[in-house]
Design a protein around this motif. Sequence first.
Motif, PDB file in Angstrom:
ATOM      1  N   LYS A 174      34.695  41.644  32.804  1.00 11.87           N
ATOM      2  CA  LYS A 174      34.185  42.498  33.865  1.00 11.87           C
ATOM      3  C   LYS A 174      35.207  43.537  34.332  1.00 11.87           C
ATOM      4  O   LYS A 174      34.891  44.364  35.196  1.00 11.87           O
ATOM      5  CB  LYS A 174      33.742  41.651  35.056  1.00 11.87           C
ATOM      6  CG  LYS A 174      32.553  40.736  34.750  1.00 11.87           C
ATOM      7  CD  LYS A 174      31.984  40.138  36.033  1.00 11.87           C
ATOM      8  CE  LYS A 174      30.686  39.395  35.754  1.00 11.87           C
ATOM      9  NZ  LYS A 174      30.028  38.931  36.995  1.00 11.87           N
ATOM     10  N   CYS A 175      36.407  43.480  33.812  1.00 11.82           N
ATOM     11  CA  CYS A 175      37.468  44.380  34.265  1.00 11.82           C
ATOM     12  C   CYS A 175      37.143  45.835  33.945  1.00 11.82           C
ATOM     13  O   CYS A 175      36.518  46.140  32.913  1.00 11.82           O
ATOM     14  CB  CYS A 175      38.804  44.012  33.624  1.00 11.82           C
ATOM     15  SG  CYS A 175      39.507  42.466  34.236  1.00 11.82           S
ATOM     16  N   THR A 176      37.582  46.733  34.814  1.00 15.31           N
ATOM     17  CA  THR A 176      37.390  48.172  34.603  1.00 15.31           C
ATOM     18  C   THR A 176      37.929  48.603  33.251  1.00 15.31           C
ATOM     19  O   THR A 176      37.283  49.379  32.525  1.00 15.31           O
ATOM     20  CB  THR A 176      38.090  48.964  35.724  1.00 15.31           C
ATOM     21  OG1 THR A 176      37.466  48.647  36.970  1.00 15.31           O
ATOM     22  CG2 THR A 176      38.017  50.455  35.475  1.00 15.31           C
ATOM     23  N   PRO A 212      39.715  46.707  29.840  1.00 17.44           N
ATOM     24  CA  PRO A 212      40.160  45.448  29.234  1.00 17.44           C
ATOM     25  C   PRO A 212      41.604  45.538  28.744  1.00 17.44           C
ATOM     26  O   PRO A 212      42.177  46.624  28.634  1.00 17.44           O
ATOM     27  CB  PRO A 212      39.196  45.266  28.065  1.00 17.44           C
ATOM     28  CG  PRO A 212      38.767  46.652  27.718  1.00 17.44           C
ATOM     29  CD  PRO A 212      38.711  47.394  29.011  1.00 17.44           C
ATOM     30  N   ASP A 251      35.324  44.952  40.845  1.00 12.08           N
ATOM     31  CA  ASP A 251      34.665  44.602  39.573  1.00 12.08           C
ATOM     32  C   ASP A 251      33.923  43.276  39.665  1.00 12.08           C
ATOM     33  O   ASP A 251      33.071  42.988  38.818  1.00 12.08           O
ATOM     34  CB  ASP A 251      35.700  44.486  38.445  1.00 12.08           C
ATOM     35  CG  ASP A 251      36.342  45.809  38.071  1.00 12.08           C
ATOM     36  OD1 ASP A 251      35.711  46.863  38.285  1.00 12.08           O
ATOM     37  OD2 ASP A 251      37.481  45.792  37.559  1.00 12.08           O
ATOM     38  N   ALA A 300      37.546  38.429  32.655  1.00 15.53           N
ATOM     39  CA  ALA A 300      38.243  39.557  32.016  1.00 15.53           C
ATOM     40  C   ALA A 300      37.242  40.552  31.447  1.00 15.53           C
ATOM     41  O   ALA A 300      37.527  41.764  31.383  1.00 15.53           O
ATOM     42  CB  ALA A 300      39.174  39.048  30.927  1.00 15.53           C
ATOM     43  N   CYS A 352      43.000  47.337  42.722  1.00 19.25           N
ATOM     44  CA  CYS A 352      43.040  47.178  41.263  1.00 19.25           C
ATOM     45  C   CYS A 352      44.370  46.596  40.794  1.00 19.25           C
ATOM     46  O   CYS A 352      45.084  47.199  39.977  1.00 19.25           O
ATOM     47  CB  CYS A 352      42.767  48.510  40.579  1.00 19.25           C
ATOM     48  SG  CYS A 352      41.095  49.137  40.852  1.00 19.25           S
ATOM     49  N   HIS A 367      44.939  42.240  37.488  1.00 18.77           N
ATOM     50  CA  HIS A 367      45.488  41.981  36.156  1.00 18.77           C
ATOM     51  C   HIS A 367      46.969  41.628  36.206  1.00 18.77           C
ATOM     52  O   HIS A 367      47.483  41.025  35.264  1.00 18.77           O
ATOM     53  CB  HIS A 367      45.268  43.190  35.239  1.00 18.77           C
ATOM     54  CG  HIS A 367      45.708  44.485  35.830  1.00 18.77           C
ATOM     55  ND1 HIS A 367      45.036  45.099  36.858  1.00 18.77           N
ATOM     56  CD2 HIS A 367      46.764  45.287  35.540  1.00 18.77           C
ATOM     57  CE1 HIS A 367      45.654  46.231  37.177  1.00 18.77           C
ATOM     58  NE2 HIS A 367      46.705  46.353  36.408  1.00 18.77           N
ATOM     59  N   CYS A 388      42.053  45.559  36.346  1.00 17.47           N
ATOM     60  CA  CYS A 388      41.040  44.665  36.892  1.00 17.47           C
ATOM     61  C   CYS A 388      41.035  44.806  38.411  1.00 17.47           C
ATOM     62  O   CYS A 388      42.070  44.645  39.053  1.00 17.47           O
ATOM     63  CB  CYS A 388      41.325  43.220  36.505  1.00 17.47           C
ATOM     64  SG  CYS A 388      41.446  42.953  34.707  1.00 17.47           S
ATOM     65  N   ILE A 438      43.218  36.516  36.007  1.00 15.98           N
ATOM     66  CA  ILE A 438      41.897  36.983  35.596  1.00 15.98           C
ATOM     67  C   ILE A 438      41.795  37.254  34.102  1.00 15.98           C
ATOM     68  O   ILE A 438      40.760  37.003  33.484  1.00 15.98           O
ATOM     69  CB  ILE A 438      41.481  38.243  36.406  1.00 15.98           C
ATOM     70  CG1 ILE A 438      40.000  38.569  36.137  1.00 15.98           C
ATOM     71  CG2 ILE A 438      42.392  39.423  36.101  1.00 15.98           C
ATOM     72  CD1 ILE A 438      39.444  39.644  37.066  1.00 15.98           C
ATOM     73  N   LEU A 439      42.860  37.752  33.481  1.00  9.65           N
ATOM     74  CA  LEU A 439      42.790  38.123  32.062  1.00  9.65           C
ATOM     75  C   LEU A 439      42.613  36.922  31.142  1.00  9.65           C
ATOM     76  O   LEU A 439      42.166  37.082  30.001  1.00  9.65           O
ATOM     77  CB  LEU A 439      44.038  38.906  31.655  1.00  9.65           C
ATOM     78  CG  LEU A 439      44.157  40.320  32.232  1.00  9.65           C
ATOM     79  CD1 LEU A 439      45.475  40.957  31.811  1.00  9.65           C
ATOM     80  CD2 LEU A 439      42.985  41.188  31.793  1.00  9.65           C
TER      81      LEU A 439
END
Length: 427
Positions: A133-135, A137, A161, A131, A117, A120, A157, A125-126
């Motif tokens: 799909k991130c655990t 946000p 994910d 983004a 994890c 991010h 993220c 990814i953000l």
Amino acid sequence: MLLFVTGCASLLVTDGVSVKRYEKKPVSRLQSDARLLYLIRDMDPGLLKKKLESCTVDLVDPFKRTDFSIGHRGAPLMFPEHTLESYEAAARMGAGIIECDVTFTQDRELVCRHSQCDLHTTTNILETELADKCTAPFQPAIFDADGNLITPASAQCCTSDITLAEFKSLKGKMDASNPRAATVAGYMKGTADWRTDLYTTRGTLLTHKESIALFKKLGVKMTPELKPPSVPMPFDGFSQEDYAQKMIEEYRESGVRASKVWAQSFNINDVLYWIQSEPDFGKQAVYLDGRYDDPAFDHRNPATWSPSMEQLIGDGVQIIAPPMWMLLEIEGGDIVPSRYAKSAKDAGLDIITWTFERDGPLTSGGGWYFQTLNGQNPNPVAPDNIINNDGDMLNALHVLAKDVGITGIFSDWPATVTYYANCMNLK
């Protein structure tokens, strides 16, 4: 597979990864490196400085690759960790062994990331559609009326994910974030001022299989670390044993001999699994000693070591890898091996340690990795700080190599360790 030849170099493209193969000047050679010259000049006068200075006359000639120099996630002092670019840099700096930290995606494919994890802070990814799909946000920082930070900016993220295909669409960046950020763009900044963002615009992420193919072409050995999952296991039927086994199988499927692989884990059960189920690979399995996080553990008190050094040997463990501060103490104003270090050697364990060139400037003593030498460790044997300039790190390295007897050290800038090893005729 495609091969392009230009002058003295060839470009091999395999599994989507391009690798330069140099015909006349192998990437396994190290030449002049401005940073190591700076460190030598920054040392206090003494015999070690004279010895290291004497070797600088040979900088016009190639230096040999050495297994003593281990690329920690590549060369992340200046290149985004676990990227093609970082790995290639480490190989060019003479690292004989390079690390891929291993975790898995949503579709249970293995990839190189330091944490399941960390997307991010280590990728873009953000700022992509992924983004969503991130655990967790992105959340902006919250300040009070006086401008004091109440809640830092955050996001989470994970590789789990997203699918492998989605992971491969990302770009690597320096591992950093800005806790005071109000926007995603601001959050993605925060690189330490002693690192750089010069090489971070298009870091190429790799699967574990791609790292194996790359390392084979670069001619380096491999040290994968099985990272602890951040999701409950089994994950969609994928157990911890499946995870540990899959990592080993990818080396076997790639035709890599076990003698070229040092599988690592902080989880002693992973190490014991390899010893019992994959004995060829288990011979070089590395127990990463992270017990310093246990309040009951004191690296200076053998009564708190569970398992003991002798128990580890009895279970078939042959290599232990603590952080370097656990191997060093101050005695009479000098750096000496710690009781932990002596006990490990007396028990018959080989020692690898981590991580060199990771603490930033040492003008104020450095940080976590030098804590037994800078007075920051709780209840230190000596409260003195004998680390006061960047060159002092070479004194610590010398004690680790000559007195502790480590067989290798992870480094964020392998050129420094490679130079030292060549100068001291280490393998």
